[in-house]
Design an enzyme around this catalytic site. Structure first.
Site, PDB file in Angstrom:
ATOM      1  N   GLY A  12       0.712  -1.252   0.056  1.00  0.00           N
ATOM      2  CA  GLY A  12       0.032  -0.006   0.117  1.00  0.00           C
ATOM      3  C   GLY A  12       0.874   1.292   0.033  1.00  0.00           C
ATOM      4  N   ASP A  33       0.348  -9.175   1.872  1.00  0.00           N
ATOM      5  CA  ASP A  33      -0.699  -8.185   1.639  1.00  0.00           C
ATOM      6  C   ASP A  33      -1.605  -8.952   0.774  1.00  0.00           C
ATOM      7  OD1 ASP A  33      -0.628  -4.826   1.081  1.00  0.00           O
ATOM      8  OD2 ASP A  33      -2.232  -5.979   0.121  1.00  0.00           O
ATOM      9  N   SER A 127      -3.874   6.725  13.969  1.00  0.00           N
ATOM     10  CA  SER A 127      -4.213   7.801  12.986  1.00  0.00           C
ATOM     11  C   SER A 127      -4.754   8.896  13.759  1.00  0.00           C
ATOM     12  CB  SER A 127      -5.460   7.417  12.097  1.00  0.00           C
ATOM     13  OG  SER A 127      -5.811   8.507  11.396  1.00  0.00           O
ATOM     14  N   THR A 129      -7.099  10.357  13.490  1.00  0.00           N
ATOM     15  CA  THR A 129      -8.432  10.252  13.655  1.00  0.00           C
ATOM     16  C   THR A 129      -8.877   9.665  14.912  1.00  0.00           C
ATOM     17  OG1 THR A 129     -10.411   9.752  12.040  1.00  0.00           O
ATOM     18  CG2 THR A 129      -8.808   8.180  12.767  1.00  0.00           C
ATOM     19  N   TYR A 155     -14.052   3.874  11.167  1.00  0.00           N
ATOM     20  CA  TYR A 155     -12.878   3.691  10.889  1.00  0.00           C
ATOM     21  C   TYR A 155     -11.981   4.063  12.202  1.00  0.00           C
ATOM     22  CZ  TYR A 155      -8.398   4.788   9.029  1.00  0.00           C
ATOM     23  OH  TYR A 155      -6.813   4.959   9.126  1.00  0.00           O
ATOM     24  N   LYS A 159      -9.515   1.908  14.838  1.00  0.00           N
ATOM     25  CA  LYS A 159      -8.055   2.336  15.332  1.00  0.00           C
ATOM     26  C   LYS A 159      -7.729   2.481  16.774  1.00  0.00           C
ATOM     27  CE  LYS A 159      -6.311   2.530  11.328  1.00  0.00           C
ATOM     28  NZ  LYS A 159      -5.296   1.582  10.703  1.00  0.00           N
ATOM     29  N   PHE A 184      -0.680  11.737  10.879  1.00  0.00           N
ATOM     30  CA  PHE A 184      -1.337  13.056  10.621  1.00  0.00           C
ATOM     31  C   PHE A 184      -1.631  12.667   9.068  1.00  0.00           C
ATOM     32  CE2 PHE A 184      -2.529  15.471  14.161  1.00  0.00           C
ATOM     33  CZ  PHE A 184      -2.016  14.423  15.268  1.00  0.00           C
ATOM     34  N   ASN A 185      -1.579  13.800   8.138  1.00  0.00           N
ATOM     35  CA  ASN A 185      -2.194  13.563   6.677  1.00  0.00           C
ATOM     36  C   ASN A 185      -1.111  13.243   5.742  1.00  0.00           C
ATOM     37  OD1 ASN A 185      -4.503  14.766   8.350  1.00  0.00           O
ATOM     38  ND2 ASN A 185      -5.543  14.780   6.322  1.00  0.00           N
ATOM     39  N   ASP A 302     -16.075  15.765   9.683  1.00  0.00           N
ATOM     40  CA  ASP A 302     -14.994  16.113   9.557  1.00  0.00           C
ATOM     41  C   ASP A 302     -14.896  17.226  10.782  1.00  0.00           C
ATOM     42  OD1 ASP A 302     -13.978  15.246   7.347  1.00  0.00           O
ATOM     43  OD2 ASP A 302     -14.575  16.979   5.908  1.00  0.00           O
TER      44      ASP A 302
HETATM   45  P1  NAD Z   1      -3.413   1.606   1.769  1.00  0.00           P
HETATM   46  O1  NAD Z   1      -4.958   1.211   1.260  1.00  0.00           O
HETATM   47  O2  NAD Z   1      -2.483   2.086   0.600  1.00  0.00           O
HETATM   48  O3  NAD Z   1      -2.765   0.275   2.401  1.00  0.00           O
HETATM   49  C1  NAD Z   1      -3.284  -0.681   3.112  1.00  0.00           C
HETATM   50  C2  NAD Z   1      -2.763  -1.848   2.630  1.00  0.00           C
HETATM   51  O4  NAD Z   1      -3.407  -3.115   3.160  1.00  0.00           O
HETATM   52  C3  NAD Z   1      -3.223  -2.070   0.811  1.00  0.00           C
HETATM   53  O5  NAD Z   1      -2.033  -2.562   0.218  1.00  0.00           O
HETATM   54  C4  NAD Z   1      -4.273  -3.243   1.004  1.00  0.00           C
HETATM   55  O6  NAD Z   1      -4.228  -4.086   0.030  1.00  0.00           O
HETATM   56  C5  NAD Z   1      -3.851  -3.930   2.323  1.00  0.00           C
HETATM   57  N1  NAD Z   1      -5.101  -4.618   2.893  1.00  0.00           N
HETATM   58  C6  NAD Z   1      -6.313  -4.433   3.098  1.00  0.00           C
HETATM   59  N2  NAD Z   1      -7.030  -5.330   3.819  1.00  0.00           N
HETATM   60  C7  NAD Z   1      -5.860  -6.278   3.939  1.00  0.00           C
HETATM   61  C8  NAD Z   1      -6.236  -7.719   4.221  1.00  0.00           C
HETATM   62  N3  NAD Z   1      -7.441  -8.211   4.908  1.00  0.00           N
HETATM   63  N4  NAD Z   1      -5.325  -8.405   4.314  1.00  0.00           N
HETATM   64  C9  NAD Z   1      -3.996  -8.054   3.868  1.00  0.00           C
HETATM   65  N5  NAD Z   1      -3.788  -6.896   3.442  1.00  0.00           N
HETATM   66  C10 NAD Z   1      -4.840  -5.963   3.243  1.00  0.00           C
HETATM   67  O7  NAD Z   1      -3.414   2.727   2.801  1.00  0.00           O
HETATM   68  P2  NAD Z   1      -2.192   3.552   3.504  1.00  0.00           P
HETATM   69  O8  NAD Z   1      -2.753   4.935   3.257  1.00  0.00           O
HETATM   70  O9  NAD Z   1      -1.025   3.217   2.990  1.00  0.00           O
HETATM   71  O10 NAD Z   1      -2.513   3.324   4.967  1.00  0.00           O
HETATM   72  C11 NAD Z   1      -1.648   2.225   5.739  1.00  0.00           C
HETATM   73  C12 NAD Z   1      -2.281   2.228   7.173  1.00  0.00           C
HETATM   74  O11 NAD Z   1      -1.957   3.456   7.454  1.00  0.00           O
HETATM   75  C13 NAD Z   1      -3.603   1.819   7.478  1.00  0.00           C
HETATM   76  O12 NAD Z   1      -3.633   1.084   8.352  1.00  0.00           O
HETATM   77  C14 NAD Z   1      -4.224   3.328   7.461  1.00  0.00           C
HETATM   78  O13 NAD Z   1      -5.449   2.787   8.172  1.00  0.00           O
HETATM   79  C15 NAD Z   1      -3.378   3.945   8.096  1.00  0.00           C
HETATM   80  N6  NAD Z   1      -3.458   5.270   8.148  1.00  0.00           N
HETATM   81  C16 NAD Z   1      -3.534   5.801   6.816  1.00  0.00           C
HETATM   82  C17 NAD Z   1      -3.569   7.378   6.699  1.00  0.00           C
HETATM   83  C18 NAD Z   1      -3.853   7.841   5.292  1.00  0.00           C
HETATM   84  O14 NAD Z   1      -4.275   8.941   5.130  1.00  0.00           O
HETATM   85  N7  NAD Z   1      -3.505   7.240   4.241  1.00  0.00           N
HETATM   86  C19 NAD Z   1      -3.574   8.118   7.660  1.00  0.00           C
HETATM   87  C20 NAD Z   1      -3.473   7.411   9.239  1.00  0.00           C
HETATM   88  C21 NAD Z   1      -3.346   6.031   9.154  1.00  0.00           C
HETATM   89  C1  WQD Z   2      -8.431  16.742   4.293  1.00  0.00           C
HETATM   90  C2  WQD Z   2      -9.359  18.005   4.297  1.00  0.00           C
HETATM   91  C3  WQD Z   2     -11.457  17.651   3.847  1.00  0.00           C
HETATM   92  C4  WQD Z   2     -11.762  15.883   0.182  1.00  0.00           C
HETATM   93  C5  WQD Z   2      -8.812  11.184   6.679  1.00  0.00           C
HETATM   94  C6  WQD Z   2      -8.902  10.158   7.817  1.00  0.00           C
HETATM   95  C7  WQD Z   2      -7.991  10.124   8.639  1.00  0.00           C
HETATM   96  C8  WQD Z   2      -6.728   9.629   7.797  1.00  0.00           C
HETATM   97  C9  WQD Z   2      -6.668  10.732   6.741  1.00  0.00           C
HETATM   98  C10 WQD Z   2      -6.603   7.436   7.031  1.00  0.00           C
HETATM   99  C11 WQD Z   2     -10.760  18.171   4.956  1.00  0.00           C
HETATM  100  C12 WQD Z   2     -11.289  18.304   2.825  1.00  0.00           C
HETATM  101  C13 WQD Z   2     -11.171  16.419   1.268  1.00  0.00           C
HETATM  102  C14 WQD Z   2     -12.266  16.736  -0.799  1.00  0.00           C
HETATM  103  C15 WQD Z   2     -12.050  18.602   0.729  1.00  0.00           C
HETATM  104  N1  WQD Z   2      -6.955   8.429   7.077  1.00  0.00           N
HETATM  105  N2  WQD Z   2     -11.586  17.919   1.555  1.00  0.00           N
HETATM  106  N3  WQD Z   2     -12.502  18.186  -0.563  1.00  0.00           N
HETATM  107  O1  WQD Z   2     -10.380  13.991   6.594  1.00  0.00           O
HETATM  108  O2  WQD Z   2      -8.190  15.096   7.269  1.00  0.00           O
HETATM  109  O3  WQD Z   2      -8.349  12.454   7.305  1.00  0.00           O
HETATM  110  O4  WQD Z   2      -7.692  10.801   6.039  1.00  0.00           O
HETATM  111  O5  WQD Z   2      -6.298   6.574   7.524  1.00  0.00           O
HETATM  112  O6  WQD Z   2      -8.064   9.066   9.670  1.00  0.00           O
HETATM  113  O7  WQD Z   2     -10.267  10.718   8.744  1.00  0.00           O
HETATM  114  O8  WQD Z   2      -8.100  13.734   5.281  1.00  0.00           O
HETATM  115  O9  WQD Z   2      -7.627  14.206   2.762  1.00  0.00           O
HETATM  116  O10 WQD Z   2     -10.031  13.393   3.400  1.00  0.00           O
HETATM  117  O11 WQD Z   2      -9.346  15.728   3.985  1.00  0.00           O
HETATM  118  O12 WQD Z   2     -12.540  19.850   0.939  1.00  0.00           O
HETATM  119  O13 WQD Z   2     -12.603  16.415  -1.920  1.00  0.00           O
HETATM  120  O14 WQD Z   2      -9.619  18.313   2.895  1.00  0.00           O
HETATM  121  O15 WQD Z   2     -12.980  18.169   4.316  1.00  0.00           O
HETATM  122  O16 WQD Z   2     -11.022  19.309   5.577  1.00  0.00           O
HETATM  123  P1  WQD Z   2      -8.915  13.804   6.767  1.00  0.00           P
HETATM  124  P2  WQD Z   2      -8.800  14.141   3.891  1.00  0.00           P
END
Ligand code: NAD
Ligand code: WQD
Length: 354
Positions: A12, A33, A127, A129, A155, A159, A184-185, A302
């Protein structure tokens, strides 16, 4: 200190960058994965960039026996970084049980397989979140780890629950360590343009959506809410370059191995907040034209401000986010421009020659 790390969800977005950083730092990497939201092409890209290829197993993280077989085949594994999860906030409100099954159930299966194989260090993708709306508490922006948690969607609750499961497990099992990394993001891509985020369905997050607007796959960005208490009315987030985020995992692994801290949470953020319109401007500048957007209602769930207080990670992990927002935007632009179909196409030859 290097060793062998099992990475769940390693193909991922964040997992692929962390795998790359680990390989670069001399670790061996084994990925499991099920490719639900990623592609095996990532392995080729990692190899193109660093000359090393992680081992890969197509295993579902909820399949404890499948995980057990991987641990048995690789007794050299000494730590786990656990990314595998479902991550769409919107979808989690429609299919909450599926989110609890994969995210919470997957973690329980993983801990079971780790225990059977005597692997005692886990770094977990939590996260920001989990904090929910930190603005409702006094003096909690930027958000420190002691801010009360209270996620606002299923979601986020997965976490929070996983954090509790890991905490309880570590406390009841001497010798175990857990790092709860609250991201964070994440933003950006590899500066080579060879690796980036390639969501399989419609993206939920701001930056991949902005990328799609910039390459014309989407007509305009919807800006969710302009009545927040920020300098331009749009919500504030802490955007961190994915390479900085990946490096945070290496710092956390080292901490677990060197100091046996038990279970501890660390924020991984920059400490600097940007609004949605700040991001539109920053990305438009890099792209060289104003990206179209339309103002819309607030998105359900949000919150106004998620900006990290990263001091604990800065001090205890010796880690600090170094890359700029401009770099994140530039790298994202290079990635989307050169890979409009993500990993479903080969990277352009000039990137490979560079
Ligand atoms: P992503 O979807 O790109 O990566 C997640 C990976 O997990 C993918 O490759 C997917 O195929 C794999 N996966 C899903 N279900 C599975 C299963 N049942 N068995 C095995 N593999 C599985 O997401 P990401 O953005 O790289 O996020 C990685 C981690 O970080 C996640 O746990 C996500 O919740 C967390 N996170 C992400 C963000 C973000 O904004 N991207 C923010 C905070 C936390
Ligand atoms: C950022 C800002 C939206 C899309 C989420 C999850 C968090 C983590 C990261 C996963 C917000 C605004 C967005 C759009 C917009 N995820 N926005 N137009 O909501 O901070 O966090 O992703 O693991 O857990 O809650 O991130 O990128 O979705 O949004 O205006 O089309 O952009 O409202 O203020 P967020 P986001």
């Amino acid at each position: 200190m290097a060793g062998t790390v099992l990475i769940t969800g390693g193909t991922g977005y964040i997992g692929s960058f962390t795998s790359l950083e680990l390989l670069d730092a001399g670790y061996d990497v084994i990925i499991v994965d099920n490719l639900y939201n990623s592609s095996e092409e990532v392995l080729n890209r990692i190899q193109l960039i660093c000359g090393k290829r992680p081992k890969f197993y197509n295993v579902d993280v909820t399949d404890e026996e499948g995980l057990d077989r991987v641990f048995k085949k690789h007794p050299e594994i000494d730590s786990v970084i656990h990314f595998a999860a479902l991550k769409s906030v919107g979808e989690s409100t429609e299919k909450p049980v599926e989110y609890y099954r994969v995210n919470v159930g997957g973690t329980i299966a993983l801990l079971g397989a780790m225990e059977k194989n005597n692997v005692k260090n886990i770094v977990f993708s939590s996260s920001a979140t989990v904090y929910g709306d930190a603005t409702k508490h006094e003096n909690m922006i930027p958000i420190p780890e002691h801010c009360p948690i209270g996620p606002t969607n299923p979601y986020g609750r997965t976490k929070m629950m996983i954090e509790m499961v890991i905490q309880d497990h570590v406390e009841s099992h001497p010798g175990w360590n857990g790092a709860l990394l609250r991201y964070f993001n994440p933003a950006g891509a590899h500066p080579s343009g060879i690796m980036g985020e390639d969501p399989q369905g419609v993206p939920y997050n701001l930056l991949p959506l902005l990328g799609q607007v910039a390459v014309g796959r989407r007509e305009k960005l919807m800006v969710y809410g302009t009545d927040y208490a920020s300098h331009d009315g749009t919500a504030i987030r802490d955007y961190i370059h994915v390479i900085d985020l990946a490096k945070g995992h290496i710092a956390a692994l080292a901490k677990l191995h060197n100091d046996n801290p038990g279970c501890r949470a660390w924020n991984l953020g920059t400490g600097k907040g940007s609004t949605v319109l700040d991001m539109v401007k920053a990305f438009s500048k890099v792209v060289g034209r104003d990206l179209p957007y339309q103002v819309a209602e607030r998105r359900k769930g949000d919150v106004l401000d998620l900006t990290a207080m990263p001091t604990r990670a800065n001090i205890e992990l010796g880690w600090k986010a170094k890359m700029t927002l401009e770099e994140a935007c530039k790298d994202l632009w290079k990635w989307v421009l050169n890979n409009p179909q993500g990993y479903r196409q080969s990277p352009p030859q000039e990137l490979l020659d560079a």
